[in-house]
Design a protein around this motif. Structure first.
Motif, PDB file in Angstrom:
ATOM      1  N   CYS A 172       0.833  -1.217   0.000  1.00  0.00           N
ATOM      2  CA  CYS A 172       0.000   0.000   0.000  1.00  0.00           C
ATOM      3  C   CYS A 172       0.868   1.268   0.000  1.00  0.00           C
ATOM      4  CB  CYS A 172      -0.925   0.007   1.210  1.00  0.00           C
ATOM      5  SG  CYS A 172      -2.273  -1.191   1.129  1.00  0.00           S
ATOM      6  N   ILE A 173       1.881   1.283   0.860  1.00  0.00           N
ATOM      7  CA  ILE A 173       2.703   2.488   1.012  1.00  0.00           C
ATOM      8  C   ILE A 173       3.538   2.757  -0.237  1.00  0.00           C
ATOM      9  CG2 ILE A 173       4.607   3.526   2.313  1.00  0.00           C
ATOM     10  CD1 ILE A 173       3.510   2.005   4.776  1.00  0.00           C
ATOM     11  N   ILE A 174       4.243   1.706  -0.708  1.00  0.00           N
ATOM     12  CA  ILE A 174       5.105   1.885  -1.877  1.00  0.00           C
ATOM     13  C   ILE A 174       4.263   2.159  -3.127  1.00  0.00           C
ATOM     14  CG2 ILE A 174       6.837   0.817  -3.359  1.00  0.00           C
ATOM     15  CD1 ILE A 174       7.822   1.577  -0.553  1.00  0.00           C
ATOM     16  N   GLY A 175       3.144   1.452  -3.233  1.00  0.00           N
ATOM     17  CA  GLY A 175       2.269   1.696  -4.374  1.00  0.00           C
ATOM     18  C   GLY A 175       1.726   3.107  -4.378  1.00  0.00           C
ATOM     19  N   TYR A 176       1.374   3.621  -3.206  1.00  0.00           N
ATOM     20  CA  TYR A 176       0.846   4.990  -3.125  1.00  0.00           C
ATOM     21  C   TYR A 176       1.917   6.008  -3.495  1.00  0.00           C
ATOM     22  CZ  TYR A 176      -1.719   9.023  -1.372  1.00  0.00           C
ATOM     23  OH  TYR A 176      -2.369  10.227  -1.282  1.00  0.00           O
ATOM     24  N   LEU A 177       3.178   5.730  -3.074  1.00  0.00           N
ATOM     25  CA  LEU A 177       4.278   6.631  -3.442  1.00  0.00           C
ATOM     26  C   LEU A 177       4.513   6.615  -4.951  1.00  0.00           C
ATOM     27  CD1 LEU A 177       6.865   5.857  -0.588  1.00  0.00           C
ATOM     28  CD2 LEU A 177       5.442   7.903  -0.832  1.00  0.00           C
ATOM     29  N   GLY A 178       4.276   5.457  -5.576  1.00  0.00           N
ATOM     30  CA  GLY A 178       4.536   5.344  -7.008  1.00  0.00           C
ATOM     31  C   GLY A 178       3.400   5.807  -7.895  1.00  0.00           C
ATOM     32  N   TRP A 179       2.159   5.464  -7.518  1.00  0.00           N
ATOM     33  CA  TRP A 179       1.031   5.746  -8.402  1.00  0.00           C
ATOM     34  C   TRP A 179      -0.132   6.493  -7.736  1.00  0.00           C
ATOM     35  CZ3 TRP A 179       3.353   0.863  -8.316  1.00  0.00           C
ATOM     36  CH2 TRP A 179       4.119   0.550  -9.441  1.00  0.00           C
ATOM     37  N   GLY A 180       0.001   6.825  -6.478  1.00  0.00           N
ATOM     38  CA  GLY A 180      -1.067   7.544  -5.804  1.00  0.00           C
ATOM     39  C   GLY A 180      -2.241   6.636  -5.474  1.00  0.00           C
ATOM     40  N   SER A 181      -3.439   7.191  -5.457  1.00  0.00           N
ATOM     41  CA  SER A 181      -4.623   6.449  -5.013  1.00  0.00           C
ATOM     42  C   SER A 181      -5.024   5.317  -5.957  1.00  0.00           C
ATOM     43  CB  SER A 181      -5.807   7.410  -4.853  1.00  0.00           C
ATOM     44  OG  SER A 181      -6.080   8.077  -6.082  1.00  0.00           O
ATOM     45  N   SER A 182      -4.520   5.331  -7.192  1.00  0.00           N
ATOM     46  CA  SER A 182      -4.852   4.246  -8.128  1.00  0.00           C
ATOM     47  C   SER A 182      -4.296   2.900  -7.645  1.00  0.00           C
ATOM     48  CB  SER A 182      -4.304   4.562  -9.522  1.00  0.00           C
ATOM     49  OG  SER A 182      -2.895   4.703  -9.492  1.00  0.00           O
ATOM     50  N   THR A 183      -3.332   2.938  -6.719  1.00  0.00           N
ATOM     51  CA  THR A 183      -2.776   1.700  -6.155  1.00  0.00           C
ATOM     52  C   THR A 183      -3.861   0.856  -5.507  1.00  0.00           C
ATOM     53  OG1 THR A 183      -0.638   2.723  -5.729  1.00  0.00           O
ATOM     54  CG2 THR A 183      -1.166   0.789  -4.429  1.00  0.00           C
ATOM     55  N   PHE A 184      -4.810   1.510  -4.854  1.00  0.00           N
ATOM     56  CA  PHE A 184      -5.842   0.766  -4.135  1.00  0.00           C
ATOM     57  C   PHE A 184      -6.752   0.000  -5.090  1.00  0.00           C
ATOM     58  CE2 PHE A 184      -4.773   4.429  -1.369  1.00  0.00           C
ATOM     59  CZ  PHE A 184      -4.154   3.709  -0.362  1.00  0.00           C
ATOM     60  N   SER A 185      -6.863   0.455  -6.331  1.00  0.00           N
ATOM     61  CA  SER A 185      -7.606  -0.297  -7.338  1.00  0.00           C
ATOM     62  C   SER A 185      -6.869  -1.601  -7.670  1.00  0.00           C
ATOM     63  CB  SER A 185      -7.784   0.541  -8.610  1.00  0.00           C
ATOM     64  OG  SER A 185      -8.545   1.687  -8.347  1.00  0.00           O
ATOM     65  N   ILE A 186      -5.532  -1.510  -7.721  1.00  0.00           N
ATOM     66  CA  ILE A 186      -4.724  -2.704  -7.972  1.00  0.00           C
ATOM     67  C   ILE A 186      -4.912  -3.715  -6.847  1.00  0.00           C
ATOM     68  CG2 ILE A 186      -2.364  -3.576  -8.243  1.00  0.00           C
ATOM     69  CD1 ILE A 186      -1.593  -0.856  -9.407  1.00  0.00           C
ATOM     70  N   ILE A 187      -4.866  -3.215  -5.613  1.00  0.00           N
ATOM     71  CA  ILE A 187      -4.989  -4.099  -4.453  1.00  0.00           C
ATOM     72  C   ILE A 187      -6.386  -4.721  -4.384  1.00  0.00           C
ATOM     73  CG2 ILE A 187      -4.991  -4.153  -1.920  1.00  0.00           C
ATOM     74  CD1 ILE A 187      -2.734  -2.068  -2.048  1.00  0.00           C
TER      75      ILE A 187
END
Length: 443
Positions: free
Chosen positions: A34-49
């Motif tokens: 969650c943290i690294i994904g948010y740093l890389g792509w912002g809130s769109s990370t949560f869609s991936i998760i």
């Protein structure tokens, strides 16, 4: 250093730090993703998760995990292992090392009806350690036998580890269960041979039962007890693995049938109660929830890892070092062995399999089934390698008076070596893995 490389470095450092601090694996993997994904792509990370979460929960094959766990819980309460051990103990007690060999034989049968290591180790520890202590067996041999025998549950099918691996590797669950059967049986045989040879060379380590005790046994009753306690588990094994082998049922359907047969066995042995049913179901829910939570977190971690180009980075590193595909394979196996000293099988599978399997496939290892089975065999060690082998701590809670943990640590070493020997055999002779799946009718 690029931004992606920096984020990958932070991922690995954070993962290592979280594990060393003793944080639950699911929280570490999911939190880092969650943290690294948010740093890389912002809130769109949560869609991936969320996509990864839906993928795990929508996987029909994974229904086999709670069914196999429920089957194991029913069998633990049924008492079938108690009667089987008592009968086999008397049958082999007249041979030096015969009691320990009986423990290993019953452990192998119990493993083929449970698939959960905790249940196998605790059951065999409660049954066998007092008997082995009574007959003055070497403390290390006794404890090592229980640890190694109980750990067979993650290799000899049905095994929730194999179901998990099949899901992550996207291979046939039926084929993977069958591919692990021969290596699992081979490992049990190697264990028994080691026990008998050791006790032949050092009789004091595994004394035989006295002639008076053997003469006092009712041979007819003994064989009746063996049949009464051995036939039902064999019917259960045939009902689960036989239907998978013949293609009559999928692993998910076979697991449900196995749970029903295990419940019937519990009723037939007179050990059914509402409390037993409640405890079995609650235990199943806890174990299954843990497995699914870790799988969701691991899938999310790997999705972010691959999105950052982690697989390419590892492939480039292997190419620059020049160790080739076999060097990469050996490195992966050594890494699994090392990680087994600190975390359990589900963490190793969740981290290593999704990262290394695509890399090894790209490097020329086309037989994914064989790769997964090699990993499954060497992961036997993760329950026995000090300092944090789970079987060691299960046994620690059951040790009779006079045993020490150092004796337990020394006792498992020969069994760890046996696992490494069988791993080499599986690597050198792939037919040990592929023979049974190639003969089966299942998909």
């Amino acid at each position: 250093m690029t931004v992606s490389s920096l984020l990958l470095l932070i991922m690995f450092v954070s993962l290592l730090a979280g594990l060393l601090l003793g944080t639950p694996l699911a929280y570490v993997l999911g939190g880092v993703a969650c943290i690294i994904g948010y740093l890389g792509w912002g809130s769109s990370t949560f869609s991936i998760i969320m996509s990864q979460t839906f993928g795990v929960m929508n996987n029909y094959t994974l229904i086999a995990i709670p069914m196999f766990v429920l089957m194991a819980n029913f069998l633990t309460y049924s008492g079938v292992a108690d009667g089987l051990f008592e009968a086999v103990r008397k049958l082999f007690g007249g041979t030096r090392g015969g009691l320990a060999a009986a423990v290993m034989l019953v452990s192998a049968v119990f493993a083929a009806t449970t698939g959960v290591v905790g249940a196998s180790v605790l059951t065999m520890g409660l049954l066998a350690l007092p008997i082995l202590d009574k007959y003055n067996y070497d403390h290390g041999l006794a404890a090592g036998t229980v640890c190694a025998g109980g750990s067979l549950g993650i290799l000899i099918p049905p095994s929730i580890m194999l179901v998990t691996m099949a899901s992550l590797a996207q291979v046939s669950v039926s084929k993977l269960l069958l591919s692990a059967f021969v290596p699992g049986v081979l490992l049990a045989i190697v264990y028994i041979v080691y026990i008998l040879v050791t006790c032949k060379i050092h009789p004091a380590k595994g004394p035989a039962m006295s002639k008076e005790e053997i003469a006092a046994m009712d041979k007819g009753k003994l064989w009746r007890d063996v049949l009464i306690n051995l036939v039902p588990p064999l019917i259960l094994i045939a009902g689960v693995l036989g239907t998978i082998f013949l293609g009559v049922a999928t692993p998910t359907e076979a697991s449900a049938c196995g749970a029903v047969l295990a419940l019937i066995l519990t009723i037939c042995y007179g050990n059914f109660s509402l409390k037993m049913l409640h405890d079995s179901v609650i235990g199943c829910l806890k174990t299954s929830a843990m497995c699914f939570f870790i799988m969701i977190a691991a899938n999310s971690f790997c999705a972010i890892f691959f999105a950052l180009g982690g697989d390419t980075m590892i492939e480039n590193f292997v190419a620059s070092v020049g160790i080739g595909k076999w060097g990469c394979f050996i490195f992966m196996m050594a890494l699994i062995f090392f990680m087994g000293m600190f975390i359990d099988w589900i963490g190793i599978v969740a981290i290593i399999l999704p990262i290394f399997l695509p890399i090894l496939t790209n490097m020329g290892f086309e037989n994914t089934l064989w790769l997964c089975t090699c990993m499954a065999v060497i992961m036997q060690t993760c329950f026995m390698t000090p300092p944090f082998g789970f079987a060691l701590f299960y046994v620690k809670s059951l040790l009779p008076k006079g045993y020490t943990m150092m004796e337990v640590y020394k006792g498992v070493v020969p069994f760890i070596i046996a696992v490494l020997v069988v791993t080499v055999l599986v690597v050198v002779f792939p037919d040990l893995v592929m023979w049974l799946p190639n003969m089966s009718y299942g998909s």
